[in-house]
Design an enzyme around this catalytic site. Sequence first.
Site, PDB file in Angstrom:
ATOM      1  N   GLU A 447       0.813  -1.218   0.000  1.00 18.77           N
ATOM      2  CA  GLU A 447       0.000   0.000   0.000  1.00 18.77           C
ATOM      3  C   GLU A 447       0.847   1.268   0.000  1.00 18.77           C
ATOM      4  OE1 GLU A 447      -2.562  -3.317   1.256  1.00 18.77           O
ATOM      5  OE2 GLU A 447      -0.593  -2.626   1.954  1.00 18.77           O
ATOM      6  N   GLN A 469      -7.181  -1.728  -2.003  1.00 21.48           N
ATOM      7  CA  GLN A 469      -8.255  -2.701  -2.169  1.00 21.48           C
ATOM      8  C   GLN A 469      -9.416  -2.520  -1.192  1.00 21.48           C
ATOM      9  OE1 GLN A 469      -7.589  -7.232  -1.909  1.00 21.48           O
ATOM     10  NE2 GLN A 469      -7.320  -6.711  -4.075  1.00 21.48           N
ATOM     11  N   PHE A 470      -9.113  -2.198   0.041  1.00 23.02           N
ATOM     12  CA  PHE A 470     -10.125  -1.885   1.053  1.00 23.02           C
ATOM     13  C   PHE A 470      -9.619  -0.719   1.893  1.00 23.02           C
ATOM     14  CE2 PHE A 470     -10.908  -6.338   0.133  1.00 23.02           C
ATOM     15  CZ  PHE A 470     -12.303  -6.435   0.099  1.00 23.02           C
ATOM     16  N   ALA A 471     -10.530   0.126   2.335  1.00 17.86           N
ATOM     17  CA  ALA A 471     -10.137   1.263   3.169  1.00 17.86           C
ATOM     18  C   ALA A 471      -9.388   0.802   4.411  1.00 17.86           C
ATOM     19  CB  ALA A 471     -11.367   2.070   3.566  1.00 17.86           C
ATOM     20  N   ASP A 472      -9.741  -0.360   4.916  1.00 13.33           N
ATOM     21  CA  ASP A 472      -9.084  -0.882   6.124  1.00 13.33           C
ATOM     22  C   ASP A 472      -7.582  -1.064   5.934  1.00 13.33           C
ATOM     23  OD1 ASP A 472     -11.638  -2.162   7.824  1.00 13.33           O
ATOM     24  OD2 ASP A 472     -11.901  -2.127   5.658  1.00 13.33           O
ATOM     25  N   PRO A 476      -1.025   1.607   5.856  1.00 18.43           N
ATOM     26  CA  PRO A 476       0.403   1.638   5.514  1.00 18.43           C
ATOM     27  C   PRO A 476       0.749   2.700   4.480  1.00 18.43           C
ATOM     28  CG  PRO A 476      -0.421  -0.622   5.538  1.00 18.43           C
ATOM     29  CD  PRO A 476      -1.613   0.267   5.634  1.00 18.43           C
ATOM     30  N   HIS A 516     -12.855  -5.244   6.654  1.00 19.39           N
ATOM     31  CA  HIS A 516     -13.276  -4.990   5.277  1.00 19.39           C
ATOM     32  C   HIS A 516     -14.467  -4.039   5.236  1.00 19.39           C
ATOM     33  CE1 HIS A 516     -11.054  -8.786   4.954  1.00 19.39           C
ATOM     34  NE2 HIS A 516     -10.794  -8.440   3.705  1.00 19.39           N
TER      35      HIS A 516
END
Length: 726
Positions: A447, A469-472, A476, A516
């Site tokens: 990331e 890919q996901f906000a979570d 990084p 997610h």
Amino acid sequence: MPAPHIQNALSGPLSRERLHEAWRLMCTADALSELYETHKARTGKYVHATSRGHEAAQLALGMQLLPQDFVSPYYRDDALLLAIGVSPWQLMLQLFAKRDDPFSGGRIYYAHPSLRDEDKPKIIHQSSATGMQAIPATGIAQGVKYREQGSGDREQGTGNRTAVGELVEPPQNREQGTGNRTAVGELVEPPLVVCSIGDGAMTEGEVSEALQMAALHQLPILYFVQDNGWGISATGKEMYAQSALEFVRGMPGIETASADGSDFVQCYEVIREVLGRIRAERRPFLLHVKVPLLAHHTSGVRREWYRDDIESHRSYDPLPRLFQSLMEVGISAEEAETVRKNAFTQTEADLERAYAAEDPDPASLFDYIYAPAAVTEEQGERQPEGAAEVVMVDAGLHAIDQILAEFPEALVYGQDVGGTLGGVFRETALLAQKYGSRRVFNTPIQEAYIIGSTAGMSAAGCKPIVEIQFADYMWPGLNQLFAELSRSYYLSRGKWPVQALIRVPTGAYGSGGPFHSSSIESAVLNIRGVKVVYPSNAADMKGLMRAAFLDPNPVVMFEHKGLYWSKVPGSKEAKTPEPADDYVIPLGKARIYQEATPEKLRQGDTCVVIAYGMGVHWARNASRHFPGQVEILDLRTLEPLDWQAVSKSVARHGKVFCLTEEVLNNSFMQALAGRISTACFTQLDAPVHMLGAETVPAIPLNAALEAAMLPNEEKVRAVLEELLGW
């Protein structure tokens, strides 16, 4: 007679004149360090470090770089800057944070340059965080390679493009002696990138991400590692299990070399060979130079506080070693001493002049916050006649498809967005097959690189579109977003805007669980210098996507996963007729999604719900219980905020409801409610009402627990009942 290694060097590019120039520059670097100490009462106001001990290696590198190259120095590289043509006067304007500091106008520390001069290597903004420069620098190299190989319909072309866009000949033409020449007859070599870094910083995880990409894609970059054995007060033995040289030797794809960093002649020859191979072979190298540290770590961290090895470091001082080399080629001690004295005298005069220079005007504080927007008006057809309905995910896909077709410099990359999958949400489906793996490609799970490389890509003339890919999993990458992207335009005084579109699927639905489902827009909104958009429907998705791509600033686009296909109950209105391909919405413009009726307005029986994303649909569904009473203001862009639209809606209704999917406590919406309460106090007929997710650390996996945490239509209806009952 000259020593053998000197004699060998003199038969090549390292001439007597070059040695003489290296001596002048080394004496200047020494004068800087000495004068900063003797004038501590003046120079100690702002923290700084000098190259003393590192100067031989830095000069050997800087003297061989070309204007088409890029270099990312670190904070101890003032000798390198002298070698590429930066004057002591310019360095000291930055030392004293003066108005005419050419790099930042007094905004950033000493030896933190931003250069875009035609006659010098280019230097993009970089922060003080050690190791952070590796990712943007590698991103430049990746952009350089892409531009050289041609882009889009230019793939079959014969010309290369440098990082700043000039057409040059392919490297193989140089080998035949037919290299491209400028109007004044100078040979244009293919550009390369240098990332200068300390050995201690090589342990940073982000450096490993950069090395992986350089090796994987065979990028034209040199990692120039200066090893002085210290990382502030920690020794090498405390910091790493092996040196950077040993570490990278275990990584196929990056060739390594080493040199005695206190020996200018040896460094010059090794660097000459390495740079030549990078220019010809277009692949990465790491050069490790062992150097003494003769100055303080910084002006604020004094060497005498913790070091007991200063004398041993002085035993391989580069200055007397270069002096001896001068004697061996027939430059007299008297001539060398005259050069040293002149360098000191000139540098001292520059210091006095820089100290007396004007400070910045406080009004300049607000200059260069954002590069001017490319889109200022809504254009194109939002609802063309006969347009078919489209879901949000496809509206975004079609927007990117059109962008790739229209802009050869556009690239799409991230985890799983390339290949045959086309994103875990199919948001880039078939684009890799249509445009090829050079333009739409997968990255490692990195990331930080995905985000940070966009600063370098942008500098190289590319227009990156990347996805987390996901906000979570964005965390990084926030380091790069905060330190490198968001501050680049501001701290470089407009020289290096970062054009980057960062897509971030976000939000909760369908038991996605704690890793997610998160909403993190408030965290990103606290990073100044980044624009943030958040569409609630397909038409806005397409129009905002194009505007975000065209904007010359970093833009984070949050895309609610629950709205992608309008499968979540109550989200059918996220599906809209598809706008025209050229449809564009200016960033920073809210939209009245639903109006209250004139009759209810006259009666004073209305309110406005301020929302975005899924909140718009919760408000829309709940408002059906209050016919004509509820206006919905869809912010669409959270930064810059359309405060004018907000204040107008507040004045029109007097009752305000701020709705968000985020945990309300300490959120963007809570802050907006506070601003409304203060700025619009006399126009309010009731306290500003708010609703967000419950204050718990994470969104639970269990469906019932998820529902209990999140807002929904019923919870919104209850707030509307209370607000309209005032």
